[in-house]
Design an enzyme around this catalytic site. Structure first.
Site, PDB file in Angstrom:
ATOM      1  N   SER A  44       0.871  -1.178   0.000  1.00 38.51           N
ATOM      2  CA  SER A  44       0.000   0.000   0.000  1.00 38.51           C
ATOM      3  C   SER A  44       0.906   1.225   0.000  1.00 38.51           C
ATOM      4  O   SER A  44       1.464   1.614   1.018  1.00 38.51           O
ATOM      5  CB  SER A  44      -0.918   0.001   1.236  1.00 38.51           C
ATOM      6  OG  SER A  44      -0.169   0.026   2.426  1.00 38.51           O
ATOM      7  N   HIS A 157      -2.601  -6.133   2.598  1.00 34.68           N
ATOM      8  CA  HIS A 157      -1.528  -7.065   2.967  1.00 34.68           C
ATOM      9  C   HIS A 157      -1.981  -8.522   2.953  1.00 34.68           C
ATOM     10  O   HIS A 157      -1.142  -9.425   3.019  1.00 34.68           O
ATOM     11  CB  HIS A 157      -0.987  -6.729   4.367  1.00 34.68           C
ATOM     12  CG  HIS A 157      -0.208  -5.457   4.408  1.00 34.68           C
ATOM     13  ND1 HIS A 157       0.231  -4.886   5.574  1.00 34.68           N
ATOM     14  CD2 HIS A 157       0.214  -4.635   3.408  1.00 34.68           C
ATOM     15  CE1 HIS A 157       0.886  -3.769   5.297  1.00 34.68           C
ATOM     16  NE2 HIS A 157       0.888  -3.605   4.000  1.00 34.68           N
ATOM     17  N   GLU A 166      -3.826  -2.857   9.702  1.00 37.75           N
ATOM     18  CA  GLU A 166      -3.038  -3.392  10.811  1.00 37.75           C
ATOM     19  C   GLU A 166      -3.722  -3.125  12.151  1.00 37.75           C
ATOM     20  O   GLU A 166      -4.149  -2.007  12.426  1.00 37.75           O
ATOM     21  CB  GLU A 166      -1.641  -2.757  10.851  1.00 37.75           C
ATOM     22  CG  GLU A 166      -0.790  -3.009   9.628  1.00 37.75           C
ATOM     23  CD  GLU A 166       0.535  -2.270   9.691  1.00 37.75           C
ATOM     24  OE1 GLU A 166       1.052  -2.038  10.807  1.00 37.75           O
ATOM     25  OE2 GLU A 166       1.050  -1.897   8.622  1.00 37.75           O
ATOM     26  N   GLU A 207       2.996  -9.253   6.846  1.00 31.83           N
ATOM     27  CA  GLU A 207       3.788  -8.716   7.950  1.00 31.83           C
ATOM     28  C   GLU A 207       3.780  -9.625   9.173  1.00 31.83           C
ATOM     29  O   GLU A 207       4.213  -9.218  10.249  1.00 31.83           O
ATOM     30  CB  GLU A 207       3.299  -7.313   8.305  1.00 31.83           C
ATOM     31  CG  GLU A 207       3.486  -6.340   7.146  1.00 31.83           C
ATOM     32  CD  GLU A 207       3.147  -4.905   7.490  1.00 31.83           C
ATOM     33  OE1 GLU A 207       2.645  -4.651   8.603  1.00 31.83           O
ATOM     34  OE2 GLU A 207       3.387  -4.030   6.640  1.00 31.83           O
ATOM     35  N   ASP A 244      -3.476   0.857  12.053  1.00 27.83           N
ATOM     36  CA  ASP A 244      -3.101   1.441  10.775  1.00 27.83           C
ATOM     37  C   ASP A 244      -4.250   1.133   9.830  1.00 27.83           C
ATOM     38  O   ASP A 244      -4.409   0.009   9.361  1.00 27.83           O
ATOM     39  CB  ASP A 244      -1.790   0.849  10.243  1.00 27.83           C
ATOM     40  CG  ASP A 244      -1.469   1.353   8.832  1.00 27.83           C
ATOM     41  OD1 ASP A 244      -2.171   2.268   8.350  1.00 27.83           O
ATOM     42  OD2 ASP A 244      -0.518   0.828   8.222  1.00 27.83           O
ATOM     43  N   GLU A 288      -3.063   5.426  12.607  1.00 26.75           N
ATOM     44  CA  GLU A 288      -2.280   5.783  11.420  1.00 26.75           C
ATOM     45  C   GLU A 288      -3.166   5.779  10.183  1.00 26.75           C
ATOM     46  O   GLU A 288      -3.981   4.868  10.008  1.00 26.75           O
ATOM     47  CB  GLU A 288      -1.137   4.779  11.262  1.00 26.75           C
ATOM     48  CG  GLU A 288      -0.276   4.978  10.035  1.00 26.75           C
ATOM     49  CD  GLU A 288       0.700   3.835   9.851  1.00 26.75           C
ATOM     50  OE1 GLU A 288       1.074   3.559   8.689  1.00 26.75           O
ATOM     51  OE2 GLU A 288       1.091   3.194  10.856  1.00 26.75           O
ATOM     52  N   ASP A 315       1.079   8.748   7.267  1.00 26.66           N
ATOM     53  CA  ASP A 315       1.996   7.954   6.446  1.00 26.66           C
ATOM     54  C   ASP A 315       1.832   8.381   4.995  1.00 26.66           C
ATOM     55  O   ASP A 315       2.632   9.149   4.470  1.00 26.66           O
ATOM     56  CB  ASP A 315       1.701   6.467   6.632  1.00 26.66           C
ATOM     57  CG  ASP A 315       2.553   5.571   5.721  1.00 26.66           C
ATOM     58  OD1 ASP A 315       3.567   6.059   5.186  1.00 26.66           O
ATOM     59  OD2 ASP A 315       2.207   4.389   5.545  1.00 26.66           O
ATOM     60  N   LYS A 340       9.618   6.183   6.621  1.00 29.56           N
ATOM     61  CA  LYS A 340      10.026   5.074   5.768  1.00 29.56           C
ATOM     62  C   LYS A 340      11.104   5.574   4.818  1.00 29.56           C
ATOM     63  O   LYS A 340      10.841   6.433   3.974  1.00 29.56           O
ATOM     64  CB  LYS A 340       8.830   4.543   4.967  1.00 29.56           C
ATOM     65  CG  LYS A 340       7.733   3.899   5.817  1.00 29.56           C
ATOM     66  CD  LYS A 340       6.535   3.539   4.954  1.00 29.56           C
ATOM     67  CE  LYS A 340       5.465   2.811   5.748  1.00 29.56           C
ATOM     68  NZ  LYS A 340       4.228   2.605   4.948  1.00 29.56           N
ATOM     69  N   HIS A 368       9.097  -0.292   8.829  1.00 28.41           N
ATOM     70  CA  HIS A 368       9.414  -1.245   7.777  1.00 28.41           C
ATOM     71  C   HIS A 368       8.447  -1.048   6.611  1.00 28.41           C
ATOM     72  O   HIS A 368       7.639  -0.125   6.599  1.00 28.41           O
ATOM     73  CB  HIS A 368       9.265  -2.666   8.326  1.00 28.41           C
ATOM     74  CG  HIS A 368       7.844  -2.985   8.735  1.00 28.41           C
ATOM     75  ND1 HIS A 368       7.348  -4.257   8.825  1.00 28.41           N
ATOM     76  CD2 HIS A 368       6.790  -2.179   9.071  1.00 28.41           C
ATOM     77  CE1 HIS A 368       6.090  -4.236   9.195  1.00 28.41           C
ATOM     78  NE2 HIS A 368       5.727  -2.989   9.351  1.00 28.41           N
ATOM     79  N   LYS A 391       7.898   0.323  14.009  1.00 32.14           N
ATOM     80  CA  LYS A 391       6.987  -0.662  13.412  1.00 32.14           C
ATOM     81  C   LYS A 391       7.810  -1.586  12.545  1.00 32.14           C
ATOM     82  O   LYS A 391       8.453  -1.129  11.599  1.00 32.14           O
ATOM     83  CB  LYS A 391       5.933   0.024  12.534  1.00 32.14           C
ATOM     84  CG  LYS A 391       4.736   0.576  13.259  1.00 32.14           C
ATOM     85  CD  LYS A 391       3.763   1.214  12.274  1.00 32.14           C
ATOM     86  CE  LYS A 391       3.233   0.213  11.253  1.00 32.14           C
ATOM     87  NZ  LYS A 391       2.215   0.799  10.354  1.00 32.14           N
TER      88      LYS A 391
END
Length: 431
Positions: A44, A157, A166, A207, A244, A288, A315, A340, A368, A391
């Site tokens: 994403s 994911h 998440e 993840e 997230d 997030e 993000d 990131k 990550h 994270k």
């Protein structure tokens, strides 16, 4: 010629944790010191991220090869950096930026540039016989980060019916990083038992978090709360929750479309009210990407209503980009930024964004990507700049655990020079 002079740079195509190609670069100095770095890849992605250069050749890796990025390192970049001092990180990164010549690194690729930028730092630390965090941070005291551990996966994911990307546990009440990891592992394994008992799948996503089909997004929170209780911990004291949402992934025509769980369309106001209810009901201290990267007006309202109760993390809206962060701070958007490296493309730009965030009262979370490698650079980065949060996924899958294991090493190395960030990071939101 100095012993830290760069004498060779060599890149190659390797595989990431999803079985897709990525780039690894090794740098060698006059002294013989070497260091290498591998670049991760996101699923994403914010549309304002720096470009991840792919070959687009359908005959290799379904078009996802990175031989162009590798060639850019081995020819254009190498010829310009040979003879430079590896200790001059800012100078090297500035040269990389100028060589590319575009804001989003579209000429050479952010993956090509970043692999070199990170490898130079790794090699310099090796040449000076220093751990990477000490070389980068140059501090006398350090903070070990609070891990935001992703134990339930949804969104892009995994292939399930959960829209939010998440669901994380945050062991901020732990006395140390090592104890935080232990707590996280215990909750993770209790969650597995609970899922099995309910007849849910315990397969994991990209993840490492479990990826069952659930009755609702909120059921994920209920399952985690039960897991914390079964582990003997108190939610809201020992362990907190974080989300997230990755809302950009299901933002269509100024509506939030819950495609994975039935297709219902929701407004920005509905989303904000949902978070208000969830924060009131559960010990959620971080949200997030609760809204989409283009929903600036909504972000402002969300920050006004929730910014005193939880960390509002940008993000996709900030993409580790200093100019976008400055715009957000000016408009009162968010109070935290996800960091990131591959969103911006060089180490120096990343460090500058972290510094500006801290100077303006924003918290930072070193992160990550969903397509990871065994590279542990971000573990050292989080300690070097006292980010206070990291994270790196679940406590499952070796590319995730590698970062936790590196932090365990750092904690042992630092001894009384390293303190666990703990509740202090979230003091604004918890009593």
């Amino acid at each position: 010629m100095s012993h830290t002079t760069i004498v060779d740079i060599r890149a190659r195509e390797i595989l990431d944790s999803r079985g897709n190609p990525t780039i690894r670069t090794q740098v060698r100095l006059q002294s013989g010191a070497t260091g290498e770095a591998s670049v991760p890849s996101g699923a994403s992605k914010g549309k304002f991220e720096a470009l991840e250069l792919r070959d687009e050749d359908p005959s290799r890796y379904l078009g996802k090869g990175v031989l162009k990025a590798v060639a850019n390192v081995n020819s254009i970049i190498t010829s310009e950096l040979i003879g430079l001092d590896a200790l001059s990180q800012d100078e090297i990164d500035e040269k990389l930026i100028k060589l590319d010549g575009t804001p989003l690194k579209k000429t050479l690729g952010a993956n090509a540039l970043l692999s070199v930028s990170m490898a130079v730092a790794q090699t310099a630390s090796q040449a000076l016989f220093k751990p990477l965090y000490a070389y980068l941070g140059k501090r006398t005291d350090y903070r070990l980060p609070v891990p935001l551990i992703n134990i339930l996966n949804g969104g892009s994911h995994v292939n399930n019916n959960v829209d939010f990307q998440e669901f994380m546990i945050v062991p901020a009440g732990s006395p140390s990083f090592s104890e935080a990891i232990r707590m996280g592992v215990e909750v993770f394994h209790h969650l597995k038992k609970i899922l099995q008992k309910k007849g849910y799948s315990t397969a994991v996503g990209d993840e490492g978090g479990f990826a069952p089909n659930l009755k609702s997004n909120e059921e994920a929170l209920e399952l985690i709360m039960e897991s914390i209780h079964k582990s003997g911990y108190k939610a809201g004291k020992d362990i907190y929750l974080a989300l997230d949402v990755a809302a950009s992934e299901f933002y269509q025509g100024k509506k939030y479309v819950f495609k994975k769980s039935g297709g219902s369309e929701r407004t920005t106001e509905w989303m904000i009210e949902l978070y208000q209810r969830l924060v009131q009901k559960y010990p959620i201290i971080s949200i997030e990407d609760g809204l989409a990267e283009d929903d600036w007006e909504g972000w402002k309202v969300m920050t006004e209503r929730l910014g005193q109760k939880a960390q509002i993390v940008g993000d996709d809206i900030f993409v580790t980009n200093l100019e976008r962060l400055k715009k957000g701070m000016t408009q009162g958007i968010g109070n935290s930024i996800l960091i990131k490296l591959n969103q911006i493309g060089t180490l120096s730009e990343t460090i500058e964004t972290i510094s500006q965030a801290h100077q303006n009262g924003f918290s930072t979370i070193i992160s990550h990507r969903s397509g990871e490698t065994e590279d542990t650079f971000i573990a050292d980065l989080s300690v070097a700049f006292n980010s206070g949060q990291i994270k790196t996924g679940s406590v499952c899958r070796s590319e995730r655990v590698a970062k936790y294991n590196r932090l365990l090493e750092i904690e042992e190395e630092l001894k009384d020079k390293g303190n666990y960030a703990g509740r202090q990071v979230f003091a604004k939101y918890i009593s």
